[in-house]
Every structure is written in C-alpha cells, then in structure tokens.
Design an enzyme around this catalytic site. Structure first.
Site, PDB file in Angstrom:
ATOM      1  N   SER A 262      54.650  32.095  33.765  1.00 42.82           N
ATOM      2  CA  SER A 262      53.285  32.941  33.404  1.00 42.82           C
ATOM      3  C   SER A 262      54.289  34.515  32.278  1.00 42.82           C
ATOM      4  CB  SER A 262      52.477  33.099  33.811  1.00 42.82           C
ATOM      5  OG  SER A 262      53.033  34.482  34.728  1.00 42.82           O
ATOM      6  N   ASP A 263      53.784  34.529  31.330  1.00 48.57           N
ATOM      7  CA  ASP A 263      53.885  36.064  30.795  1.00 48.57           C
ATOM      8  C   ASP A 263      53.405  36.558  31.678  1.00 48.57           C
ATOM      9  OD1 ASP A 263      54.827  38.083  29.084  1.00 48.57           O
ATOM     10  OD2 ASP A 263      54.487  37.724  27.311  1.00 48.57           O
ATOM     11  N   TRP A 264      54.013  37.739  31.842  1.00 46.10           N
ATOM     12  CA  TRP A 264      53.863  39.220  32.215  1.00 46.10           C
ATOM     13  C   TRP A 264      51.827  39.004  32.872  1.00 46.10           C
ATOM     14  CZ3 TRP A 264      57.061  43.241  34.145  1.00 46.10           C
ATOM     15  CH2 TRP A 264      55.884  44.286  34.571  1.00 46.10           C
TER      16      TRP A 264
END
Ligand code: BGC
Length: 769
Positions: A262-264
C-alpha cells in the site's frame, strides 16, 4: 532457499507471525530506547508484533541496518530477515536530475545507468527495496508530483519505467549492487482532479487503459519485484481496496506475481475516503484486493488475525501474501545473506564516487532544455557577466525527494563558474555576482503559514546558505523548516545591488526558480508562475540590460509568458542534482551543448492545465487564423497550444529535416513501412537532435489522438553533416484499444509525422489494408 523450503517455512509459521510479515514500520521503532506507547498499542503495534514485522521503511546506513537486522533475527521465531525499504528516487547520496529532467534526456539507457548507480550506493547502505520508479502519467503542472514522473507520454514513460526497473534490479536481485524496484502508484495517481494532490481521479476505462496503464505494465514486464497502490479513488473506489484494479488488471491481466504494497497509510485512508467504516473493514478490503503489505498503519496488525479467525478472510489469502513476501526476501538472497551488501567500507567506496559524479554531470547536461536562444548562449567568455538571482550561490539543487543527498555535496553555480575560470573571477572584472530574492509568497498558504511563519512575510534571502527548508520529509517524520528571513530593506538593497551589477554587465545570467520544496508530494500549486519578487527582479534587470539569459530551476512546467518575451535565452534545468551546477556551467559556456526535449508541455498559462500534445481533435477543432466560424473548441483569451510543446528543445546549432519519405504507400497487417528523413546540421557547431516519429490514425472506431509518439532517435552531427534516419512502422505501432475492447489495428489511412517536436507539420500518409 528452494521453493519447497520456503513453502515449509510458511507452513510452520503461526498466523500472528505470518501477519507480522504483512506489516511495515519505520526503523525508529527498533531503536534501543524506542517504546511502544499507548497510541501505538491502540493502532495494533505491540512489542510482540515488533519482533515479527516483515519490513522497515526509511532506515539506511550499513551499520544501523546490520544492527537492527542482527537483533531482530535473534528474536524472530524463524530467524526470517527484515526487508529494508527506502525512497531512492533520483539517486541516493549522489543525486541525479529529477525524473522529469531525466525524461527530458529522451535517453532511457542513461536513466538505467543512474538507477544502477543509485542501487549500488543504497545497497551498500543496507537498502533492499526502493519505492521507484514512479511512472504516473502527468498532464497537469499544478500537481507537485509531476517532478517524480517522466512526463505526459505513455510510450516515453514506458521506456523509462522499464529502464529504471532494469537499472535498479539488474538480472539477479541477490547479486551485489542490485535492489528491488517498486512501480508506483497503481493506478492513475497522476490524474488527480485539478492537480490537487490526493484528489479524486476520474478516468474512463478507455483513457486509463490507453494512456495511464501502459507504463506500469512496462515496468511489470521488465520484472519489477513490487508494485505500490495509489492514494486516489478511481471510479469511486480507492485503489488500495479496488479488486478490479488489483486482482483483475494487475494480477490476472498483467500477470504480476510480486509484492503489492500500500502507499503510506493508504489502507487506513479508505476510512477517510468514506469507503470503509473502520480499520477492520479497511484491512478486510485491502486484503481482499490482494495488498500484501500495509505501509505504516495498524490496520493489518490490529485486525487481520481476527478477520481470519472469524472466517472473513481465508487464511489462504494471507498465505498467498506472505509467500510473496518470503519469496522476495529469498530472491534478494536474504536468508543466506541477511545483510546483503550492507558494508561500511563499501559505502565509503561507492557513495559519491567519481564514476557516479561523472554520470550525474552527464545526466544533468542532457536533461537541460534550451527553451529560447536569440544568440545569448553560449556565453561570450570575455564579456563582462553578471550572475544574479537566488540560485547563483545555492546548494539546494536536488529536488524534494532527494532525502539522502546533502547540500554540502552539491556545488553552486558560482563555484562552478569560478572553477572554470580560476579563482580570480570577481577580481578580474570579468564576472560579478549580484543577489536577488527567492520570494516565497506561494508558500504562504494557510497550511504552510501554521508552521512556517518565516515564509509568510513573502520574502526570504537567497545568498550563500540561503533559505533551507529541512529536507527530512517523512524519514524523520516531519517537514522541518529553518529559514533565513530578511527584512524589506535588505531585500531592496539586494535588488538594487543586482540591478547595478546588471547595468554594468554585457551579459546577465539570471538564476531563478521555484523553491525546491515547492514541487513534490503535497505541493500542488494553483499559480505556476515565478514568485512576484523574482519577476520583479527579472523586470528590473531586463530594464537595464537586454542580454539576459534565464537559468530556470523547477520541478514542474511554469508559466513563462513574461520570461519568454523578455529574456534572450531560457535554459530549463529542473532540479539537476549533485553535479547540476557544474553541468550548467558546462552548458552556459558551450563546453557541452543542451540537447533535452520537453517530456511535458509547458502551458501558456495555468488556465490550460491539464494540457498535453496527444489530445483528441474534437468535433470542432480550432485552426488559428483559419477558422470559418466562431463556434470552435478554443478559449476566448488564450491560445490552445502550450507555450512550449512536448518534445520541444533547442540546441546551439540548427537542423533541417527533409520531407518524410515512405518506401510504400500501403501496408498489410503483417507488413511494414519504412519512413525516412534526412537530418542535417545547418549551423556552425556540432549538436545533437532528437528526431521524433508521431502517428495519427485518421478515422477509427474509437477516436485517436491527433498525434502519438511511436519512436525517436538521437543523432549527433557535425556542422554540415547529414544523416538519413529510418523508422520502421509495423502493426505494433498501429494497434489501439478498439470498440471491441481489444488491442488491434484498423484498416484505413494514417499520417506519419517526423520532426524535432510534437508540433512538426512534416508529414506523409499511408494506408493500412
Ligand atoms: C508517497 C510514496 C512514497 C511513500 C514512502 C508516500 O507518501 O506517496 O510515493 O514511496 O510515501 O515514503
């Protein structure tokens, strides 16, 4: 480890241990004195989990990494090593031009070398995975992250993405100097509505597939080990929970079998999107979409076990994800060599080594785009020259994602020019340096003003050690600031000094630009012109001197209307990196010639954004000067065409391109046509031209862009020299997503354009039978 052993290892792991692999935390939590406090526990991070997490973000340094790895592996029930991940974007400690600048080189092979060098440095420093390349297609200069992309064209982006993946990864991830690449942000993140970061993305499936998806696919086909989800929604569904995107497209169609991260905090953000009621639902949806690693939230840590125990997520889904993570660790050779390349001595040897600095200088030179030149460049060595502006003596030339690069490694333009002419630059009366003002009014937004009062007064000084905004970004968890504000009176004095220097000079170099933190993540901008204080400097200098060259630093296309009218020459240098200043001096004085071409259109003004060359014709195309009526697809007050189009860029010589010649007028699907031009250097200096091939399918079952880049060739020619260039056109260049939803070509007429930029009218036609 062999596959069988990996499978056995997986079978022997407890559910908690497996879920640990799917969680990523920052390295700070492994520090000797780090304690898991109340809020962290709330999020699901327990001391026990810390002994089982699978990966770490943002930690580097051979000794630090080795120490964390050693201690962690002692406690981890199966001694499974950690993965260390970091944003190695345009370099590690040696910083190359920002990706947008690299796009301007039209030389993916060069970016492959830059990625290779960055991999070598970061691997020695203990990094296993980089969150790069970012290959989001970009059309809107308001979006601050355009700097991280290679531009607006799917073909060019695909070549760069694949090249960077090859550069980072090499042939064998376990080999020395190689790290795993992560193609991001899947998908369509660059289409943020109105250029506002993290904003909704609205793309038809057709546009998504035709323009936005190809370069991710190219990175995956090149073997990228990871893919990162994007923050945005697409069709109302956040990417991170989007089963269609992640399962149907990424896994099934693109056959991606690597790790999806996932992104941050993007899993938790599905709550704020209004897509999930709580962390448990967010974890469930992300896991169902096949997201293997939760970057920086407690959603997986806190909820996945219960979701499996309650039968809401099958344990096989967890096994699938964990196997992919273990497999990546195995491909990197970590089970046998948990420190991989991490080695203090090697770090000292490769970081900022001569070879990397030379490469950085070459890449910087090739990234510069000469937008205008009315005889001002190259500079005349013997003329009295004034270097003016906030970037004459500034080390912040690396861009906002250069989190490891240090300003002290970077030379300034002043130093580079002084080196070229020896120490006595000022004393000999040849060149002078005047100060200007950087002007930060665009920073004085509400959000910025809260923490950065010093910027809010609209003016900051620029001379040596000029405005430094801490570039720690997320690695240290905050966006720091350390300003050197100056009073109005001081700013006026600098301006006066600059104007006085310009008055005396025979040629002026004005080094202007954005602040290096004005482009990047969360740096969207509604105004894309230079700060008013710099425009004032520009006007006042131009009022006393008509031989002004602007050297422009920026992470995005800017509105250059005024600059383009009054400056004699404009050299766009982006954020050129560690060797940027030396490269600028090389080009200004003609030791090297500029050869970059714009990878993204420079709009006439912000009102055109988003603007891109590969647009559709519309039912009422506008032909300036030739329209038969008023009701055309146009603006009342500005032109349709960007100020400087995609593919555009000058050099110090001139070229002619002969009319396009085709070896036949018709082709069958299994045949081919060769399109030829002769390129001649018609000027008096050697130079490099990038000859570009564009195609246009005149009538099709789904309307086609007016032009699409399908090939290019860089040619270096001596004065008077000419060379024939041939492009082969096959069915591969003609296919598109037809009304049948298939990639196929359709019979009919095509236009072939070959020239020096995307606006060339040098054309011929052929028919596909
Ligand atoms: C960015 C990513 C980056 C990640 C880790 C996010 O905010 O969108 O591009 O890789 O942080 O630093």
């Amino acid at each position: 480890m062999r596959e069988k052993e990996l499978r056995e290892l997986l079978a022997d792991m407890s559910l908690e241990e497996k879920i640990g692999q799917m969680v990523q935390v920052v390295g700070g939590l492994f520090a000797e004195d780090a304690t898991i406090t109340g809020p962290m526990q709330e999020m699901g991070f327990t001391q026990e989990l810390m002994g089982q997490v699978g990966s770490v973000l943002g930690t580097f340094g051979a000794d630090t990494v080795k120490e964390i790895q050693r201690k962690y592996m002692e406690k981890q029930p199966h001694h499974i090593p950690l993965l260390f991940m970091l944003d190695v974007i345009n370099g590690f400690r040696t910083v190359f031009p920002i990706p947008l600048g690299q796009g301007a080189t039209f030389e993916p092979e060069l970016s492959e070398k830059c990625a290779q060098a960055a991999a070598k440095e970061s691997a020695a420093s203990g990094v296993h995975v980089t969150f790069a390349p970012m290959t989001d297609l970009v059309r809107d200069a308001r979006w601050g992250r355009v700097m991280e992309s290679t531009g607006e064209d799917p073909y060019l982006n695909s070549l760069f993405c694949a090249a960077m993946v090859r550069g980072f990864q090499g042939d064998d991830l376990s080999a020395k100097g190689n790290i795993a690449a992560c193609v991001k942000h899947f998908a369509g993140y660059g289409g943020a509505t109105a250029g506002r970061d993290y904003n909704t993305v609205e793309l038809s499936d057709h546009t998504l597939r035709e323009f936005y998806l190809p370069s991710y696919k190219a990175g995956i086909d090149a073997g990228a080990a990871l893919v990162m989800t994007s923050f945005n929604t697409l069709g109302g569904i956040p990417s991170t929970g989007n089963k269609y995107l992640m399962r149907d497209v990424l896994r099934d169609e693109f056959e991606f079998d690597g790790v999806l991260i996932s992104d941050w905090a993007a899993i938790e953000e599905m709550i704020y999107h209004g897509y999930c009621a709580d962390g448990r639902e967010a974890a469930k949806r992300a896991a169902a979409a096949g997201v293997d690693i939760d970057m920086m939230t407690g959603c997986y840590a806190k909820n996945l076990c219960a979701l499996v125990r309650d039968g809401e997520i099958p344990e096989e889904a967890v096994d699938e994800a964990v196997y992919r993570i273990l497999e990546l660790k195995n491909r990197l050779g970590l089970f046998e060599h948990p420190y991989k390349d991490a080695d203090g001595e090697l770090e000292r040897e490769v970081i900022l080594c001569d070879a990397h600095r030379r490469l950085a200088r070459e890449a910087a030179v090739k990234s510069f785009v000469l937008l205008k030149n009315e005889g001002a460049l190259p500079l005349e060595k013997d003329r009295k020259t004034a270097f003016i502006g906030p970037y004459t003596d500034n080390r912040n030339l690396m861009g906002s994602w250069s989190i490891i690069g240090k300003p002290e490694d970077v030379g300034t333009l002043r130093e580079a020019v002084a080196e070229r002419f020896g120490a006595g630059v000022q004393a000999d009366g040849g060149s002078r340096y005047g100060r200007g003002a950087l002007g930060q009014e665009r920073f004085a937004s509400d959000a910025q003003a809260e923490g950065q009062d010093a910027l809010a007064d609209g003016t900051i000084s620029f001379h040596a050690g000029s405005p430094v905004l801490g570039n720690s970004m997320k690695v240290e968890g905050f966006l720091g600031s350390a300003e050197e504000p100056c009073s109005d009176a001081e700013a006026e004095a600098m301006l006066a000094e600059a104007v006085a220097a310009a008055k005396e000079a025979e040629q002026v170099v004005l080094a202007l630009g954005e602040h290096y933190l004005q482009s990047g993540e969360a740096k969207s901008s509604g105004i894309i012109s230079l700060p008013e204080i710099q425009l004032r400097l520009f006007r006042e200098v131009c009022a006393v001197n008509d031989n002004v060259t602007v050297v422009l630093f920026s992470g995005r296309p800017l509105d250059l209307r005024e600059i383009s009218q009054k400056a004699k020459a404009i050299l766009e240098v982006w954020w050129p990196g560690t060797e940027g200043a030396a490269a600028i001096a090389d080009v200004l004085y003609g030791a090297s010639s500029p050869s970059g071409k714009l990878p993204m259109s420079f709009p006439y003004c912000v009102g055109q954004a988003p603007v891109h060359y590969n647009e559709y014709s519309t039912g009422r195309p506008h032909h300036p000067g030739a329209d038969k009526d008023f009701f055309r697809s146009r603006y009342l007050d500005i032109p349709n065409k960007p100020l400087y189009p995609f593919g555009y860029g000058l050099t110090y010589t001139s070229f002619s391109v002969s009319p396009v010649k085709l070896d036949r007028g018709e082709m069958t699907r299994d045949g081919q046509i060769t399109a030829r031009v002769t390129v001649k250097n018609t000027g008096s200096r050697p130079g490099t031209e990038t000859i570009q091939l564009y195609l246009h399918d005149i009538a099709a079952s789904v309307v086609r862009p007016v032009r699409e880049l399908k090939g290019f060739r860089k040619v270096e020619l001596q004065p008077g020299e000419e060379r024939e260039i041939g492009f082969t056109i096959t069915d591969k260049e003609l296919v598109f997503l037809t009304e049948n939803g298939r990639w196929e070509s359709e019979a009919g007429e095509f236009e072939v354009f070959i020239g020096s930029d995307s606006m060339t009218e040098n054309a011929a036609r052929f028919r596909l039978l």
